[in-house]
Design a protein around this motif. Structure first.
Motif, short mmCIF file in Angstrom:
data_model
loop_
_atom_site.label_atom_id
_atom_site.label_comp_id
_atom_site.label_asym_id
_atom_site.label_seq_id
_atom_site.Cartn_x
_atom_site.Cartn_y
_atom_site.Cartn_z
N GLN A 23 40.61 -5.04 3.49
CA GLN A 23 41.78 -5.23 2.03
C GLN A 23 43.06 -3.98 2.46
O GLN A 23 42.62 -3.75 3.27
N ASP A 24 43.28 -5.05 1.16
CA ASP A 24 44.82 -3.92 1.48
C ASP A 24 45.50 -4.01 0.11
O ASP A 24 44.88 -4.69 -1.14
N TRP A 25 46.52 -2.99 -0.36
CA TRP A 25 46.95 -2.52 -1.51
C TRP A 25 48.58 -3.19 -1.04
O TRP A 25 49.81 -2.91 -2.00
N GLY A 26 48.37 -4.02 -0.40
CA GLY A 26 49.86 -4.41 -0.15
C GLY A 26 50.75 -5.34 -1.71
O GLY A 26 50.11 -5.56 -2.22
N MET A 27 51.93 -6.93 -1.01
CA MET A 27 52.38 -7.65 -1.76
C MET A 27 51.15 -8.30 -2.15
O MET A 27 51.71 -9.58 -3.06
N GLY A 28 49.97 -8.86 -1.81
CA GLY A 28 49.62 -9.48 -2.33
C GLY A 28 49.71 -11.36 -1.07
O GLY A 28 50.91 -11.05 -0.44
N ILE A 29 49.37 -11.57 -1.65
CA ILE A 29 49.43 -13.52 -1.49
C ILE A 29 49.82 -14.28 -2.42
O ILE A 29 48.72 -15.03 -4.05
N PRO A 30 51.21 -14.83 -2.78
CA PRO A 30 51.49 -15.59 -3.43
C PRO A 30 50.64 -17.52 -3.80
O PRO A 30 49.71 -18.06 -2.64
N ASP A 31 50.50 -17.78 -5.12
CA ASP A 31 49.65 -18.19 -5.78
C ASP A 31 49.38 -19.98 -4.63
O ASP A 31 48.99 -20.70 -4.12
N ALA A 32 51.11 -20.07 -4.44
CA ALA A 32 51.92 -20.64 -4.05
C ALA A 32 51.41 -20.94 -2.24
O ALA A 32 51.72 -21.80 -1.85
N PHE A 33 51.00 -20.13 -2.21
CA PHE A 33 51.01 -19.58 -0.01
C PHE A 33 48.80 -20.29 0.25
O PHE A 33 49.50 -20.30 0.67
N ALA A 34 48.72 -19.86 -1.01
CA ALA A 34 47.00 -19.88 -0.99
C ALA A 34 46.57 -21.44 -0.11
O ALA A 34 45.70 -21.10 0.02
N LYS A 35 46.98 -22.31 -0.83
CA LYS A 35 45.88 -23.45 0.86
C LYS A 35 46.66 -23.38 1.36
O LYS A 35 45.96 -24.46 2.63
N GLN A 36 47.66 -22.64 2.17
CA GLN A 36 48.43 -22.86 3.48
C GLN A 36 48.21 -21.82 4.20
O GLN A 36 47.71 -21.52 5.76
N MET A 37 47.21 -20.42 3.87
CA MET A 37 46.60 -19.53 4.38
C MET A 37 45.74 -19.64 5.24
O MET A 37 45.97 -19.10 6.73
N PHE A 38 45.58 -20.41 6.17
CA PHE A 38 44.20 -20.68 6.76
C PHE A 38 45.40 -21.84 7.63
O PHE A 38 44.27 -21.90 8.67
N ASP A 39 46.16 -22.45 7.94
CA ASP A 39 46.93 -23.13 8.90
C ASP A 39 46.80 -21.96 9.97
O ASP A 39 48.05 -20.91 9.18
N LEU A 40 47.31 -23.15 10.74
CA LEU A 40 47.32 -22.10 11.39
C LEU A 40 49.22 -22.36 12.50
O LEU A 40 49.97 -23.01 11.64
N PHE A 41 49.86 -20.99 12.91
CA PHE A 41 51.44 -21.01 12.29
C PHE A 41 51.96 -20.93 11.43
O PHE A 41 52.50 -20.62 10.79
N GLU A 42 51.07 -20.68 10.33
CA GLU A 42 51.35 -20.69 8.66
C GLU A 42 51.84 -19.05 8.35
O GLU A 42 50.79 -18.41 8.88
N SER A 43 53.45 -18.50 7.98
CA SER A 43 53.07 -17.70 7.95
C SER A 43 53.48 -17.54 6.62
O SER A 43 55.18 -17.97 6.57
N ARG A 44 54.52 -16.46 5.94
CA ARG A 44 55.26 -15.81 5.03
C ARG A 44 56.26 -15.73 5.07
O ARG A 44 55.54 -14.02 5.62
N ASN A 45 57.37 -14.62 4.77
CA ASN A 45 58.18 -13.72 5.05
C ASN A 45 57.96 -12.86 3.20
O ASN A 45 57.30 -13.55 2.88
N SER A 46 57.69 -11.80 4.28
CA SER A 46 57.85 -10.23 2.83
C SER A 46 57.88 -9.39 2.74
O SER A 46 58.65 -8.83 3.70
N GLY A 47 59.68 -9.70 2.20
CA GLY A 47 60.54 -8.68 1.83
C GLY A 47 61.64 -9.02 2.89
O GLY A 47 62.47 -9.98 3.46
N ASN A 48 62.61 -8.25 3.18
CA ASN A 48 63.67 -8.02 4.59
C ASN A 48 62.35 -7.64 5.84
O ASN A 48 62.64 -8.22 6.74
N THR A 49 61.10 -8.56 5.79
CA THR A 49 60.52 -8.36 7.01
C THR A 49 59.91 -9.81 7.08
O THR A 49 59.41 -10.62 6.25
N ARG A 50 59.49 -10.97 8.47
CA ARG A 50 58.96 -11.90 8.59
C ARG A 50 58.14 -11.19 8.72
O ARG A 50 57.07 -10.13 9.47
N GLY A 51 56.72 -11.97 8.18
CA GLY A 51 54.99 -12.32 8.51
C GLY A 51 54.68 -11.97 9.96
O GLY A 51 56.00 -12.42 10.99
N GLY A 52 53.58 -12.36 10.19
CA GLY A 52 53.30 -12.60 11.19
C GLY A 52 53.12 -13.89 11.96
O GLY A 52 54.31 -14.35 11.46
#
Length: 77
Positions: free
Chosen positions: A1-30
């Motif tokens: 569990q974390d108390w970070g930015m959360g996952i936007p609904d628009a990204f929810a369907k892709q979150m388990f896909d390989l190599f799917e990442s999203r930018n979070s603010g000024n930093t790139r995701g993993g």
């Protein structure tokens, strides 16, 4: 569990896909491997992965694995 930015609904369907990442603010995701590896590992063991996330509040990832008692050991004869 974390108390970070959360996952936007628009990204929810892709979150388990390989190599799917999203930018979070000024930093790139993993690299986009974490959740896909977790899901595959858990499902290989007949388990389930559940993600609850609220954008701006954080994310909770719950992995459930079935209980399987160890086989009874039979002494060598």
């Amino acid at each position: 569990q974390d108390w970070g930015m959360g996952i936007p609904d628009a990204f929810a369907k892709q979150m388990f896909d390989l190599f799917e990442s999203r930018n979070s603010g000024n930093t790139r995701g993993g690299a986009g491997l974490g959740l896909s590896i977790v899901k595959r590992f858990v499902e290989l063991h007949d388990g389930t992965v559940k993600v609850e996330s609220n954008e701006g509040e954080g994310t909770l990832v719950t992995c459930r694995l079935p209980f399987s008692p160890l086989p009874e050991k039979i002494p060598a004869e």
